[in-house]
Design a protein around this motif. Sequence first.
Motif, short mmCIF file in Angstrom:
data_model
loop_
_atom_site.label_atom_id
_atom_site.label_comp_id
_atom_site.label_asym_id
_atom_site.label_seq_id
_atom_site.Cartn_x
_atom_site.Cartn_y
_atom_site.Cartn_z
N CYS A 94 0.81 -1.21 0.00
CA CYS A 94 0.00 0.00 0.00
C CYS A 94 0.85 1.26 0.00
CB CYS A 94 -0.95 0.01 1.20
SG CYS A 94 -1.90 1.54 1.32
N ILE A 95 1.70 1.42 1.02
CA ILE A 95 2.46 2.66 1.14
C ILE A 95 3.41 2.83 -0.04
CG2 ILE A 95 4.08 3.95 2.56
CD1 ILE A 95 2.93 2.47 5.00
N GLY A 96 4.06 1.76 -0.47
CA GLY A 96 4.97 1.84 -1.61
C GLY A 96 4.28 2.36 -2.87
N PRO A 97 3.20 1.71 -3.33
CA PRO A 97 2.50 2.23 -4.51
C PRO A 97 1.96 3.64 -4.30
CG PRO A 97 1.88 -0.05 -4.11
CD PRO A 97 2.70 0.38 -2.93
N ALA A 98 1.56 3.97 -3.06
CA ALA A 98 1.09 5.33 -2.78
C ALA A 98 2.20 6.34 -3.01
CB ALA A 98 0.58 5.43 -1.34
#
Length: 221
Positions: A94-98
């Motif tokens: 989640c955080i990475g793609p965000a």
Amino acid sequence: MENALILGASGGIGAALAAALETNGTRVTCLSRSADGFDVTDEASVSAHLGALDPGFDLIFCATGGLQIGDHGPEKALSQLTPEAMAAQYALNCIGPAMVLKHSTRLLPRNRPARFAALSARVGSIGDNRLGGWTSYRAAKAALNQVIRCGAVELGRTHPQAICVALHPGTVATDLTRRYLGRHPSVSTEEAAQRLLSVLAGLTAADSGGFFDQHGTPVPF
């Protein structure tokens, strides 16, 4: 000639996407941890790598992610949950793609159609969850879907022809998922890539913010 950027290009689906696009005559820029030191879980790495690129990408595809991280596999019950495993799933899925979305919007053209896509998973659907289990992975993908939805709303204000979507690739046979396939039918990474690109080609700006499977069918959030 169209330009595409593939993040996570050394993975099974990412590599297949890059190969399919190049075959179709698209100019492809690839970034991965193994080849370029691109670490999607480190915002400084995401910012540095994407900041070094010039705008003008017709497609940005975030194909990063993972089902098992280190020694932590999908949980079968709530009793197996740990804060460390949950945090690792959120960081990668989640955080990475965000952070990729945050730092790549400047690379998308504002005066013509452009597409941003991230690999999600049907198990991230809250409305489609009838089995439970895999809580950390499911929750991280559900959160990713919300990030994509928010990103689509914001992009629509500045990039009216842009499409920002979450895509479920189907059950794909890769080194990372093979042990969890069981008796489920699967497709090759090459077939999955072709299906995903076909879905993207058929979407319009009105579909931005949606969550679609490999056949182009909307998946409930």
